[in-house]
Each structure stands twice: as structure tokens, then as C-alpha cells.
Design a protein around this motif. Structure first.
Motif, short mmCIF file in Angstrom:
data_model
loop_
_atom_site.label_atom_id
_atom_site.label_comp_id
_atom_site.label_asym_id
_atom_site.label_seq_id
_atom_site.Cartn_x
_atom_site.Cartn_y
_atom_site.Cartn_z
N PRO A 189 11.37 8.47 -0.26
CA PRO A 189 10.19 7.73 0.17
C PRO A 189 9.88 6.54 -0.74
O PRO A 189 9.53 5.45 -0.26
CB PRO A 189 9.07 8.77 0.14
N LEU A 190 10.01 6.74 -2.06
CA LEU A 190 9.73 5.65 -2.99
C LEU A 190 10.78 4.56 -2.90
O LEU A 190 10.47 3.37 -2.91
CB LEU A 190 9.68 6.20 -4.42
N SER A 191 12.04 4.98 -2.80
CA SER A 191 13.13 4.02 -2.68
C SER A 191 12.96 3.17 -1.41
O SER A 191 13.13 1.95 -1.43
CB SER A 191 14.47 4.76 -2.63
N ASP A 215 0.84 -1.21 0.00
CA ASP A 215 0.00 0.00 0.00
C ASP A 215 0.87 1.26 0.00
O ASP A 215 0.59 2.23 -0.72
CB ASP A 215 -0.91 -0.01 1.24
N GLU A 216 1.93 1.22 0.81
CA GLU A 216 2.85 2.37 0.87
C GLU A 216 3.58 2.54 -0.46
O GLU A 216 3.77 3.67 -0.95
CB GLU A 216 3.86 2.16 2.00
N LEU A 217 3.98 1.43 -1.09
CA LEU A 217 4.66 1.49 -2.39
C LEU A 217 3.73 2.08 -3.44
O LEU A 217 4.15 2.93 -4.25
CB LEU A 217 5.10 0.08 -2.81
N THR A 266 2.30 6.38 -6.98
CA THR A 266 1.28 7.32 -7.46
C THR A 266 1.79 8.76 -7.34
O THR A 266 1.64 9.58 -8.26
CB THR A 266 -0.01 7.15 -6.67
N ALA A 267 2.41 9.05 -6.19
CA ALA A 267 2.96 10.39 -5.97
C ALA A 267 4.08 10.69 -6.97
O ALA A 267 4.18 11.80 -7.52
CB ALA A 267 3.50 10.50 -4.53
#
Length: 322
Positions: free
Chosen positions: A224-226, A179-181, A186-187
Motif C-alpha cells: 500500500p505504501l509503495s 492524502d493516501e501517501l 502514518t500506518a
């Protein structure tokens, strides 16, 4: 056959057989002490370290211990005198029948002339009781194996539940990571689209600035994505490992249960066989009682049967283990 030879035959039998012979010969006066004689014969067997219940006589030291167990407060010298009185064949060992004849002040010559009341029916019943004793030991062993199997199955089931709980927790962590990924992707995508649009619209300065930001944005994943990707990768591996361990643990638990169930069924069959033999023995016992002979034998066999039933495994006991 001389009295001494007849007596020697009795004195070389097992402790239980000697006890039965005495009770057969003196049932009228000895029946009131039958239970004590039963207990004494067991003590003789217990003190016979080498031969146990298959023994026939005790050495002097073991005989001393027997007298002490009875609460005889005598000195060693007095005990020696008591033992020598009981040693009717003078071999410096005490057969159980020697002790009984001395204890009740009976003569060898009289004893060997007393009828024993032997019959084919009594022998058949004794053979059956001997088989029951063997089956009892086998049944007890199977019941113990079934109980151990049930305990092992329960242990494996608990381990499987723990592994499954860990797997569920790992799956929940994986879902959270995914969910976080998705949120970070998306961001990232939204920002990419926004910078792309800015790099294509507006003035030259604004577009160049947007192109530079877009290039920098596309060059590497933002923190954050990494982090979300790394977390998801770790969570995936953890969940896969936990899932595999849970599946293996459940398979082991099922195998343990199947093995335990097989042991239980074997124990159940042993219980059924024992119960059938108990019923058969009880019927034969009543038939022998009607003959009115060998009353010492009859009492002893009835006592053996009661003892066997007392310690016999039952389906109710087996059921509590599962």
C-alpha cells in the motif's frame, strides 16, 4: 472637336462614368430609370472579367450575356443585329454609353452637345467619394481582421480554460494521492513503533519474534505504501505538466486578446474616419444639389454614398465580435 472624337472620349471612360454622362445629358427623361442604369452598369462591370468596374466596353460574347440577363429572348443572330445597332463606333465592342444611347434611341450628335454640368465642387465631391471607397475597403478589411482576431482570442481563451480545468483536476488527483501517501506513511510509522516496542519488551521469544517482524517490515515498503508513493510521484508529474500547459495556454490567450484588442482599436479608428468622411460628403452633396447642375452626377454620387454607408463597418458590429 468633332462629335465622333467627343463621343470616343465618353466611350473610353469607366462604366460608371459613362452612366453618369448619359444621366447628365438626359436627366429629365432618364431620371426615372436611374436605378436600372445603376444596376446595368454594375452588370457590365461584372461581365467584364478582365477589367471589372474599371472597364469601358464588352466584347460580343459578354454583350450577348448582358442581353440574356435582361431577359431578352432573341436568337444569337437577332442579338448580333441588336449589338451592331448599339456599336456606334463600329469596333465590334459595346461601350456602356453605346448601349444606353441605343436603348433610349438617342443620337451621338445630340448626346455630345448636351451639357454635363461639370464643376469644381462636383469634382471635389467625386474625389472625396473615391477616397471613401478606398477607405471603405480598408475599413472592411480591418473589421474582418478584428473579427478574426476576436475569434482567435476566444478560441485561445477556451483552450486556456480547458487546460486550467485539466490542471485543477490534476491538482485534485495529486491532493488525493498525497492524502493516501500520508495515510500509508502514518500506518507504516505506527507499525514500526509498535514492532520496535515489542522487540524491546516481554520475553526473549516474543522479543525475537518482534525483531524479526521489524527487520522484515523495515526491509521494504509494504505494498500500500509503495503504491501510494508511485501514485504520488505520477500525480506530481502530471500536475506539474498540466500547470505548465495551463500557464502557457493562458499566456497565449492573453497575447491573442491583446492582438485582437489592437485590431479592434484600428478598426474603430477606421470607422471614425469613415463616419467623418460620410458627414463631409453629405454636406458637400447638399451644396452641389443647390447648384442644380450635373444632376446625373449628383444622383450617382448620392447612390454611391448610400451604398458605401450600407456596407460600412460600424462600432456596433465590431462590438458584437468581442
Amino acid at each position: 472637336m468633332s462629335a465622333s472624337k467627343k463621343f470616343k472620349d465618353f466611350a473610353t471612360r469607366t462604366y460608371a462614368a459613362q452612366a453618369k454622362a448619359f444621366l447628365n445629358a438626359y436627366w429629365k427623361e432618364g431620371s426615372k430609370d436611374a436605378e436600372n442604369i445603376w444596376k446595368w452598369s454594375l452588370k457590365f462591370a461584372e461581365l467584364d472579367i478582365e477589367n471589372g468596374k474599371e472597364g469601358k466596353d464588352l466584347d460580343e460574347f459578354a454583350a450577348h450575356r448582358f442581353l440574356e440577363w435582361l431577359g431578352e429572348t432573341k436568337t444569337v443572330k437577332q442579338m448580333r443585329e441588336e449589338i451592331s445597332k448599339a456599336d456606334l463606333d463600329f469596333n465590334k465592342r459595346i461601350a456602356f454609353i453605346e448601349y444606353l444611347l441605343w436603348k433610349y434611341n438617342k443620337k451621338v450628335e445630340e448626346f455630345v452637345q448636351r451639357p454635363q454640368g461639370d464643376s469644381k465642387e462636383i469634382q471635389a465631391l467625386q474625389d472625396l467619394l473615391t477616397q471613401i471607397q478606398k477607405d471603405l475597403e480598408s475599413g472592411q478589411k480591418k473589421a474582418e481582421e478584428a473579427a478574426k482576431g476576436a475569434a482567435e482570442a476566444a478560441k485561445k481563451a477556451q483552450e486556456a480554460e480547458q487546460k486550467e480545468s485539466s490542471a485543477k483536476k490534476a491538482e485534485a488527483e495529486l491532493k488525493e494521492a498525497l492524502d493516501e501517501l500520508k495515510k500509508q506513511e502514518t500506518a507504516y510509522k505506527t507499525k514500526t513503533e509498535l514492532l520496535t516496542k515489542k522487540s524491546e519488551e516481554g520475553g526473549v521469544v516474543a522479543k525475537n519474534k518482534a525483531k524479526a517482524e521489524l527487520a522484515q517490515h523495515l526491509a521494504e515498503d509494504p505494498m500500500p505504501l509503495s503504491k501510494a508513493k508511485l501514485t504520488t510521484e505520477a500525480a506530481t508529474k502530471k500536475a506539474e505538466k498540466a500547470r505548465k500547459e495551463a500557464e502557457e495556454a493562458r499566456a497565449k490567450a492573453q497575447k491573442a486578446y491583446d492582438e485582437a484588442d489592437g485590431l479592434r482599436k484600428a478598426a474603430d479608428a477606421a470607422v471614425d474616419s469613415l463616419q467623418a468622411k460620410f458627414k463631409d460628403a453629405e454636406g458637400k452633396l447638399e451644396e452641389v444639389k443647390e447648384q442644380g447642375i450635373g444632376q446625373g452626377n449628383v444622383w450617382w454620387m448620392e447612390r454611391e454614398l448610400a451604398e458605401a454607408k450600407k456596407y460600412a463597418p460600424t462600432k456596433a458590429k465590431l462590438k458584437t465580435a468581442f
